[in-house]
Write an enzyme that holds these catalytic residues in place. Structure first.
Site, PDB file in Angstrom:
ATOM      1  N   GLU A 156      17.829  -7.867 -21.906  1.00 27.53           N
ATOM      2  CA  GLU A 156      18.025  -9.272 -22.290  1.00 27.53           C
ATOM      3  C   GLU A 156      18.161 -10.169 -21.058  1.00 27.53           C
ATOM      4  O   GLU A 156      18.983 -11.089 -21.021  1.00 27.53           O
ATOM      5  CB  GLU A 156      19.259  -9.421 -23.203  1.00 27.53           C
ATOM      6  CG  GLU A 156      19.209  -8.569 -24.462  1.00 27.53           C
ATOM      7  CD  GLU A 156      18.017  -8.903 -25.349  1.00 27.53           C
ATOM      8  OE1 GLU A 156      17.662 -10.086 -25.457  1.00 27.53           O
ATOM      9  OE2 GLU A 156      17.428  -7.961 -25.921  1.00 27.53           O
ATOM     10  N   LYS A 174       2.410  -2.996 -22.074  1.00 29.23           N
ATOM     11  CA  LYS A 174       3.780  -2.602 -22.401  1.00 29.23           C
ATOM     12  C   LYS A 174       3.776  -1.091 -22.597  1.00 29.23           C
ATOM     13  O   LYS A 174       3.331  -0.587 -23.639  1.00 29.23           O
ATOM     14  CB  LYS A 174       4.252  -3.313 -23.674  1.00 29.23           C
ATOM     15  CG  LYS A 174       5.709  -3.031 -24.043  1.00 29.23           C
ATOM     16  CD  LYS A 174       6.681  -3.743 -23.117  1.00 29.23           C
ATOM     17  CE  LYS A 174       8.122  -3.529 -23.555  1.00 29.23           C
ATOM     18  NZ  LYS A 174       9.080  -4.251 -22.707  1.00 29.23           N
ATOM     19  N   ALA A 194      10.826  -1.531 -19.642  1.00 32.72           N
ATOM     20  CA  ALA A 194      11.851  -1.576 -20.682  1.00 32.72           C
ATOM     21  C   ALA A 194      13.207  -1.461 -20.004  1.00 32.72           C
ATOM     22  O   ALA A 194      13.466  -0.499 -19.282  1.00 32.72           O
ATOM     23  CB  ALA A 194      11.662  -0.429 -21.671  1.00 32.72           C
ATOM     24  N   SER A 199      16.561 -16.834 -16.907  1.00 29.68           N
ATOM     25  CA  SER A 199      17.078 -17.900 -17.767  1.00 29.68           C
ATOM     26  C   SER A 199      18.071 -18.727 -16.967  1.00 29.68           C
ATOM     27  O   SER A 199      19.226 -18.320 -16.770  1.00 29.68           O
ATOM     28  CB  SER A 199      17.754 -17.301 -19.012  1.00 29.68           C
ATOM     29  OG  SER A 199      18.277 -18.314 -19.843  1.00 29.68           O
TER      30      SER A 199
END
Length: 234
Positions: A12, A37, A111, A171
């Site tokens: 995340e 991916k 991942a 972010s």
């Protein structure tokens, strides 16, 4: 960079939206892009995964997913619990290499973090990158605690003789706290690589057309953008 691996300092962190921004910036310059991916976890069959999210935000990219495991766990654990074959580093490298013959840029999104286990031998995303001698972009959190996690990741890359072009903040908060603001200056010294961008908080919620138009402004020239770390910090 025909092949660029994208990893994070944890889960995340913003790997998928960063991958989408890099793809959008490259597409904006007329480059063809593929997104690979290797192992999608925590998503059921028929549901859109991370690669599909990149395509939604970035535009016309070639999407390939090597394996999908339903439980949101490390790929090795998720594969074992599902009774499915794990993804091996050579499979990742072979798929990326083939895509690179047909595209200007191949983005391989991992991942979790760099050393998350992909199979029972302990193989990781770093092992796949080593097979191609491909650079690995690190996506990091903005705030308190991120310097240590980022330094550990870049140190692991150096120990494996892998190039890290830099770090992108996945972010950037609308109201950054003191730690986040100080980290802008501290990232390069702590991680030993330059800061190559900062995506605004909530970027994935933008309409795709707005996301594509804005993406170059979030990324440094090394990633086909126009973002400047010194100007951003000021």
């Amino acid at each position: 960079m025909a092949v660029l691996f994208v990893t994070g300092t944890g889960t995340e962190i913003g790997k998928t939206v960063t991958t989408a921004a890099v793809a959008a910036a490259a597409l904006g310059l007329g480059r063809s892009v593929a997104v690979l991916k290797p192992a999608q976890t925590g998503v059921a069959e028929g549901e859109p995964g991370d690669a599909a999210e990149v395509a939604r935000l970035a535009g016309p990219v070639t999407v390939r997913e090597l394996a999908r495991f339903p439980e949101p766990l490390a790929p090795a654990t998720a594969a074992r619990r599902a009774g499915l074959a794990p993804v091996r580093p050579h499979e990742v490298a072979e798929a990326a290499e083939k895509l690179a013959t047909e595209h200007d840029l191949v983005l391989v999104e991992g991942a979790g973090g760099l050393l998350v286990r992909f199979d029972e031998t302990g193989a990781t995303l770093a092992d796949a990158a080593r097979l191609l001698a491909a650079p690995v972009l690190v996506v990091a959190h903005a705030g308190l605690g991120t310097l240590n996690a980022t330094a550990l990741t870049t140190e692991a890359l150096r120990a494996r003789a892998l190039d890290c072009p830099g770090v992108v903040i996945g972010s950037w908060p609308a109201a950054p706290d003191l730690a986040s603001r100080c980290n802008l200056a501290d990232f390069p010294e702590s991680a030993g690589v330059p800061l190559l961008g900062a995506l605004p908080e909530g970027a994935a919620a933008l309409p795709p057309a707005d996301f594509r138009a804005a993406a170059p402004g979030w990324l440094a020239p090394r990633l086909d953008g126009v973002w400047d770390a010194a100007r951003f910090a000021a």
